[in-house]
Enzyme design. Sequence first.
Site, PDB file in Angstrom:
ATOM      1  CG  ASP A 118      -1.998  -0.953   1.278  1.00 30.84           C
ATOM      2  OD1 ASP A 118      -2.060  -1.800   0.366  1.00 30.84           O
ATOM      3  OD2 ASP A 118      -2.811  -0.892   2.218  1.00 30.84           O
ATOM      4  CG  HIS A 172       2.566  -8.916   0.148  1.00 33.32           C
ATOM      5  ND1 HIS A 172       2.067 -10.090   0.669  1.00 33.32           N
ATOM      6  CD2 HIS A 172       2.210  -7.938   1.034  1.00 33.32           C
ATOM      7  CE1 HIS A 172       1.428  -9.843   1.799  1.00 33.32           C
ATOM      8  NE2 HIS A 172       1.495  -8.534   2.048  1.00 33.32           N
ATOM      9  CB  SER A 258       9.416   2.676   5.161  1.00 34.60           C
ATOM     10  OG  SER A 258       8.139   2.234   5.558  1.00 34.60           O
TER      11      SER A 258
END
Length: 299
Positions: A118, A172, A258
């Site tokens: 996301d 992921h 991040s």
Amino acid sequence: MADTAPIRVVDRDTGTEFEEVILGEKYIRWAYQDSTSNVLERLLFRSTIVSKIMGLWYDSALSRGKIAPAIKDLGIDETEFLETTDSFKSFNDFFIRHLKPESRPFSTDDNDIVSPADGRVLVFPSLQQDIFVPVKGSRFSIHKMLPDVSDRYVNGALAIVRLCPADYHRYHFPCAGRITDSKDISGALHSVNPIALGSGPDVFGENKRSYTLMDTENAGTVCFVEVGAFGVGSIVNTQSSGEVGKMDEKGYFKFGGSTIVLVFEAGKVNFSQDLIDNSAAGKETLVKVGQTIARISGA
């Protein structure tokens, strides 16, 4: 003169544009845009001590009281959580929460490359040799970001996925492949907010970061880079070897903003047109992990 313009982001799901709410915006602007902050900036952002202390606190039970206010202030959807909110033992336990699989569907087409996290996405369909420019006037180099493996990515393509505190912080794999190499690179912990990117520090070449090389069937060798930032206690990779599938978990960031950078060899992928258009206009696009961001060239 410091750039005080708001950060505009396009929500991919709705097509609407919004102004990003920045936690601690006044402090970030002071630290990076005010000439009186130079000494403190070096103390806080070129040393990892403050972030380590913050990480210890956010790992402790004392930080649990921050969970409910964060959910409210950041508008986080609790119905997506796999675990109940009251089960989290610390703020970091909440921060690295798992989501229900059905909350992040993804394309199973082998020719689709999906977002690894996301976040807010900028894409660079064709690098200028080794240069990418995420903020007007700020040039960054893959040679500096990836000093050992950058040559194969000259004139390639690159996507930046910037995570904010409100985001799901597990990441992921964007496609299937086989991990062939990985490396941790020590460094500073500058903020990855665009305010900081446009104010001097080489976030991608100076910050603590890790990279993973992954051989794929049709996308060449993909480089997956995790970039640490101020307040990030750890970059934790939970899978660092062997065969991986699309959307298998790769790891997670503990508290703090991040960034993930995906780097592709020249001619291997074509980014989605909406991401190209928004990026060309200087706007990030809010995407969710699993949403398609590119296709294999020629597919």
